[in-house]
Design an enzyme around this catalytic site. Sequence first.
Site, PDB file in Angstrom:
ATOM      1  N   ALA A 166       1.399  -1.090  -0.492  1.00 23.79           N
ATOM      2  CA  ALA A 166      -0.193   0.033   0.150  1.00 23.79           C
ATOM      3  C   ALA A 166       1.003   1.240  -0.450  1.00 23.79           C
ATOM      4  O   ALA A 166       1.643   1.408   0.617  1.00 23.79           O
ATOM      5  CB  ALA A 166      -1.334   0.078   1.464  1.00 23.79           C
ATOM      6  N   CYS A 167       0.754   1.899  -0.546  1.00 21.39           N
ATOM      7  CA  CYS A 167       1.506   3.379  -0.525  1.00 21.39           C
ATOM      8  C   CYS A 167      -0.009   4.787  -0.380  1.00 21.39           C
ATOM      9  O   CYS A 167      -1.567   4.441  -0.618  1.00 21.39           O
ATOM     10  CB  CYS A 167       1.771   3.967  -1.764  1.00 21.39           C
ATOM     11  SG  CYS A 167       0.757   3.684  -3.200  1.00 21.39           S
ATOM     12  N   SER A 168      -0.180   6.074  -0.519  1.00 25.62           N
ATOM     13  CA  SER A 168      -0.870   6.721  -0.520  1.00 25.62           C
ATOM     14  C   SER A 168      -2.090   7.045  -1.485  1.00 25.62           C
ATOM     15  O   SER A 168      -3.057   6.349  -0.852  1.00 25.62           O
ATOM     16  CB  SER A 168      -0.076   8.160  -1.245  1.00 25.62           C
ATOM     17  OG  SER A 168       0.470   8.873  -0.458  1.00 25.62           O
ATOM     18  N   ILE A 209      -4.128   4.259   1.139  1.00 26.04           N
ATOM     19  CA  ILE A 209      -4.535   4.035   2.209  1.00 26.04           C
ATOM     20  C   ILE A 209      -5.445   5.793   1.871  1.00 26.04           C
ATOM     21  O   ILE A 209      -6.223   5.345   2.962  1.00 26.04           O
ATOM     22  CB  ILE A 209      -3.204   4.914   3.173  1.00 26.04           C
ATOM     23  CG1 ILE A 209      -1.913   4.303   3.155  1.00 26.04           C
ATOM     24  CG2 ILE A 209      -3.774   5.128   4.448  1.00 26.04           C
ATOM     25  CD1 ILE A 209      -2.488   2.485   3.749  1.00 26.04           C
TER      26      ILE A 209
END
Length: 226
Positions: A166-168, A209
């Site tokens: 996961a990232c932004s 996220i």
Amino acid sequence: MASLTSIATPSYPSSSQASRLKSSGNTLFSAGVRSTAIVSGQRTLKIHCASTKPAKPAAEIDWKQKRELLLEKRVRSVDVKEALRLQKENNFVILDVRPEADYKAGHPPGAINVEMYRLIREWTAWDIARRLGFAFFGIFSGTEENPEFLQGVEAKLDKEAKIIVACSSAGTMKPTQNLPEGQQSRSLIAAYLLVLNGYKNVFHLEGGIYTWSKEGLPVETIEEED
């Protein structure tokens, strides 16, 4: 007493100068390194300038090439609600590859953090040039791909672990009219590195996220110590 009588310039010496310097043992030539010797009296001052751009990091490898490997290795995108279910019911681990400060500000409970990018730390000529490039656009905290990313993951997760990266806001492997190859992101670059290095159960968090928080799913924070 020896004194400095001239200053090396960033250009290469002429062929005749190079021959003289090389034969006298006062200069070193190798790939990516400029070295000019200044001799006065009995002392020699060598100035080295590592000005050659290093090998391409994973972020700069063609996205089409990365996408093909991700599809070949069957890396699947999951939405945030499915990710939460997989985390609770099937022992999946959410690997948050955002900067540590973002992770501490809010992340899925139980997620672990290994930064995909970090602040530029070195001070070679190339790194200084990159800092200046960021500063030109008003960015004074330039980042680079974390060369210790894989070691950080390996310290926390073995090759059989079931991982959701996961990232932004994440990218996508799904083709659209405007993006026929989808769009890369930090989490997809991280997923690419993981499968390239033997991780077998790698998933990708669709929407990142940002969507996780927007959907009202649980988030925990880590308070900074004074």
